[in-house]
Each structure stands twice: as structure tokens, then as C-alpha cells.
Design a protein around this motif. Structure first.
Motif, PDB file in Angstrom:
ATOM      1  N   ALA A 169       0.843  -1.196   0.000  1.00 45.61           N
ATOM      2  CA  ALA A 169       0.000   0.000   0.000  1.00 45.61           C
ATOM      3  C   ALA A 169       0.874   1.241   0.000  1.00 45.61           C
ATOM      4  N   SER A 170       0.562   2.182  -0.877  1.00 50.29           N
ATOM      5  CA  SER A 170       1.212   3.490  -0.875  1.00 50.29           C
ATOM      6  C   SER A 170       0.424   4.404   0.052  1.00 50.29           C
ATOM      7  N   GLU A 171       1.075   4.784   1.159  1.00 50.09           N
ATOM      8  CA  GLU A 171       0.412   5.637   2.149  1.00 50.09           C
ATOM      9  C   GLU A 171       0.499   7.095   1.679  1.00 50.09           C
ATOM     10  N   ILE A 172      -0.285   7.374   0.622  1.00 48.22           N
ATOM     11  CA  ILE A 172      -0.303   8.682  -0.017  1.00 48.22           C
ATOM     12  C   ILE A 172      -1.751   9.145  -0.165  1.00 48.22           C
ATOM     13  N   SER A 174      -3.086   4.037  -2.856  1.00 46.87           N
ATOM     14  CA  SER A 174      -3.181   2.906  -3.781  1.00 46.87           C
ATOM     15  C   SER A 174      -2.690   1.635  -3.118  1.00 46.87           C
ATOM     16  N   VAL A 175      -3.088   0.503  -3.701  1.00 45.07           N
ATOM     17  CA  VAL A 175      -2.575  -0.802  -3.309  1.00 45.07           C
ATOM     18  C   VAL A 175      -2.120  -1.503  -4.580  1.00 45.07           C
ATOM     19  N   GLY A 191      -9.591   5.428  -0.548  1.00 43.71           N
ATOM     20  CA  GLY A 191      -9.495   6.365   0.561  1.00 43.71           C
ATOM     21  C   GLY A 191      -8.077   6.898   0.646  1.00 43.71           C
ATOM     22  N   ALA A 192      -7.880   7.915   1.467  1.00 44.29           N
ATOM     23  CA  ALA A 192      -6.560   8.522   1.589  1.00 44.29           C
ATOM     24  C   ALA A 192      -5.674   7.766   2.567  1.00 44.29           C
ATOM     25  N   THR A 193      -4.404   7.738   2.287  1.00 47.17           N
ATOM     26  CA  THR A 193      -3.340   7.179   3.118  1.00 47.17           C
ATOM     27  C   THR A 193      -3.686   5.818   3.740  1.00 47.17           C
TER      28      THR A 193
END
Length: 380
Positions: free
Chosen positions: A69-72, A82-83, A105-107
Motif C-alpha cells: 500500500a502506498s500511504e499517499i 493505492s494498493v 481512501g486517503a493514506t
């Protein structure tokens, strides 16, 4: 998918692969490590993926896929994270990207697989939503089959159960989903919301991949402003342990395996008796045999150790300095002999020997330097 045991066919003298997710800019991606089967020492083998802010990850049950998962909050110039799914080369640990999906969703702050390994769950901290992604035959991520958005009044701004001098009050300003995972049967799912001080209880349709509210749909945190963060099921499937980030407490729940609901039993502090000041509880893990529980404390920078007794009750053993700053998570190696603390602010991973009889930890003077480590998974 067939679940492979972590220890079977893994001789103590062989090496194994592990992946570590990191935070940018100190961390540059997902790092691949070789793990010595005898000493547990980590040897960096390179950067396996340069995906943005890849702080959260989980491995497929057959060891052929890694999910990151990109914690963005700007995926494709939008407001979500994104995942991504990667195929794993079992020979050298190299990753080949299969595909990527909007995390809804965010982060995204947590990803894990369903009990049957056919769906990926994601908790979006910034957006306060949880999502379910079916997996393709090759392990790729299909579009979300279910998205649930938290809503409601924020939790108390200050944790009432925190120790004297604590200013551990953050993000009680709206929904912040922190974790989602299924029970061992796969029929029920739970998710924590730190911002709303809630633990959500879901039914999960494994055929459709959809979540629906259980009865009741959620329970309140163990105390006002506690900030429920992560949880684990005991190996016997009857107990659930939840760490509360803001109050620095560990709460035991009994799990009704028929109804799929939780009943609170007790809460204990994750800090020594005389400690005063601010702390944020972070990581939580149980020993493979279910006899001990371990909690990472940020700012205190320690790992608290508890014995698990009758009815899942907790007894304080000790806490051990992590030899680093701001432990984001802790993990036990595949042989069950070593624990690793991922110290985000001091940019290192530290290693401890586990005494299987007492549950105590002993630092073995081994540091692995790495920028802003967040989470480590071992390849099955």
C-alpha cells in the motif's frame, strides 16, 4: 490458496527472504533482505520496488505474491492512496508488478489478506474508509467489491486512561480507519477507527466479497479517547487483543465465534508502573504459541511483555528498550526465536532473542540501518 507453515521445510541453517516497507524520503521503497536461518541476521539484497511511500505490506499465503500500500493521498492526481500486487520470484526475491488499484481512501495504513486468501482488505487512515479487493487467479487485485465509510462524532480529544503527564492526543477530528482483518473462520471482519474511538464489527460474504454491519455495528473503545489501533486474534480463536494508541493500553476481548462479536474483559497499561509522560502504543504481536503478548511503545521506545493466562488475562512481565527511536512495528521471525523492532525515527531495525519459557527479550547487539522502516514481512 494453500497456507504454507512458516517453519516447515525451513532448516535453521538456510536463508529466507523478507521485505521491509518504508516511509519516504529516508526510505526509498520496499527493501529485500535475506534472513539467516541460524542467527536471524538481516542482509540487504536491494530495493525490490520504488513504489511511493510503501509503508504497508503483506505477503500472499503461498508466498508467490506481495501486496503493498502506498500511504499517499494523491494517487493519479486524486485524493486517495493505492494498493499494488507484485509477483514474487521465489529464487531471488525479485518483484514484478502485476497491477495497482485505488485504495478507495486517503493514506492506506494497513493491508492484510482474508482468512481464505482470496481477498485483500485495506484500511484508509486519512479517508476513514475500509475496502475489500478480490484477487485474480494470478494474485492480481480486482476492483473493490466493498467499500465502507466511517462517520460519526469524533472521540474524546484527550485519552482518559493515559498516564499522568501524557499529551498523546491526536487525530480525534473525524474518522481514521487504522486496521481491518477477518477472524480465523473468515466469516467475520473487524476494523478499528482511531478518530471515532470505535471497533466496527462486520459480517463478510466470502462469495461476493461484501461487508455488511453485524449487530451491533460497532462497539466503543475501552475508554474515552483511547484511539484503538491494531488487534490480533489468539491462536485459540477465542480472544482478541487490541492496542489503544492514545491511552497506551492493551485490551482483552472475548470473541463470540457464533455471533462474530466482541465482549470487553480487561485493559492494562503498556507502560511500567512508575512511568509518566507521553507515549503512543504502536505494534502488537503474540508469540506463536499464544503464551505471550508484546507491545511496541513509541516515545517510551520499549517493547512491553505480558504473559497470557486463564481466559486470556494479561500479566505484566517487563519492558525492553528498543535501542532505537519510535518503533513503528514489531515482528517475530519465522523460527520464533527472534524479534525485530522497526525504529522509524532512528532509521534502523534492531534484533532481540526471545526466551520461549519466560517470554523475555534480550538485545543481541545487532542493528540494521534503514531509512524510516515501517513494516516487515517474511516470505512463507
Amino acid at each position: 490458496m494453500t497456507s504454507l507453515p512458516l517453519q516447515a521445510e525451513t532448516p535453521a541453517t538456510s536463508s529466507q527472504f523478507a521485505y521491509v516497507g518504508t516511509y519516504n524520503p529516508n526510505g526509498e521503497g520496499v527493501y529485500l533482505f535475506k534472513v539467516d536461518g541460524q542467527s536471524g541476521a538481516l542482509t540487504r539484497a536491494g530495493i525490490a520496488s520504488s513504489q511511493a511511500n510503501p509503508a504497508q505490506l503483506t505477503a500472499g499465503q503461498d508466498g508467490k505474491t506481495l501486496y503493498v500500500a502506498s500511504e499517499i493521498a494523491n494517487y493519479k492526481d486524486g485524493k486517495h492512496g493505492s494498493v499494488a500486487a507484485y509477483a514474487v520470484n521465489r529464487t531471488d526475491g525479485a518483484l514484478s508488478k502485476l497491477n495497482e488499484q485505488d485504495s478507495q481512501g486517503a493514506t492506506p495504513a494497513f493491508v492484510t489478506l482474508s482468512a481464505q486468501g482470496k481477498h485483500l482488505f485495506a484500511a484508509n487512515y486519512g479517508g476513514g474508509s475500509v475496502a475489500v479487493f478480490p484477487l485474480g487467479a494470478d494474485g492480481s487485485l480486482q476492483p473493490a467489491s466493498s467499500v465502507q465509510q466511517s462517520s460519526g462524532a469524533p472521540g474524546a480529544p484527550k485519552p482518559e486512561a493515559a498516564v499522568v503527564g501524557s499529551f498523546a492526543a491526536s487525530d480525534h477530528n473525524g474518522p481514521h480507519a487504522h486496521m481491518i482483518a477477518s477472524d480465523p473462520s473468515g466469516r467475520f471482519v473487524f476494523s478499528t477507527d482511531l478518530g471515532l474511538d470505535r471497533i466496527y464489527q462486520w459480517r463478510f460474504d466470502q462469495a461476493s466479497g461484501r461487508l455488511s454491519p453485524n449487530t451491533p455495528a460497532f462497539i466503543q473503545a475501552s475508554s474515552a479517547g483511547a484511539g484503538p489501533r491494531h488487534f490480533v486474534f489468539h491462536p485459540n480463536g477465542k480472544y482478541v487483543y487490541v492496542i489503544n494508541e492514545e491511552s497506551s493500553t492493551l485490551t482483552l476481548y472475548h470473541f463470540d465465534q457464533t455471533k462474530g462479536t466482541l465482549e470487553e474483559q480487561e485493559s492494562v497499561s503498556t507502560l511500567p508502573k512508575n512511568y509518566q509522560g507521553t507515549n503512543f502504543a504502536s505494534g502488537l504481536i503474540l508469540s506463536p504459541d499464544g503464551r505471550f503478548a508484546y507491545v511496541a511503545n513509541r516515545l517510551r521506545n520499549s517493547i512491553a511483555q505480558f504473559a497470557i493466562g486463564a481466559e486470556g488475562r494479561l500479566t505484566w512481565i517487563d519492558d525492553t528498550w528498543t535501542r532505537g527511536d519510535y518503533p513503528r512495528s514489531i515482528v517475530i521471525g519465522p523460527q520464533g526465536r527472534f524479534m525485530y523492532a522497526l525504529n522509524q525515527r532512528s532509521d534502523n531495525i534492531t534484533q532481540f532473542a526471545i526466551d520461549k519459557e519466560s517470554g523475555r527479550l534480550e538485545f543481541i547487539d545487532r542493528y540494521t540501518g534503514l531509512g524510516s522502516p515501517s513494516q516487515m514481512v517474511f516470505l512463507p
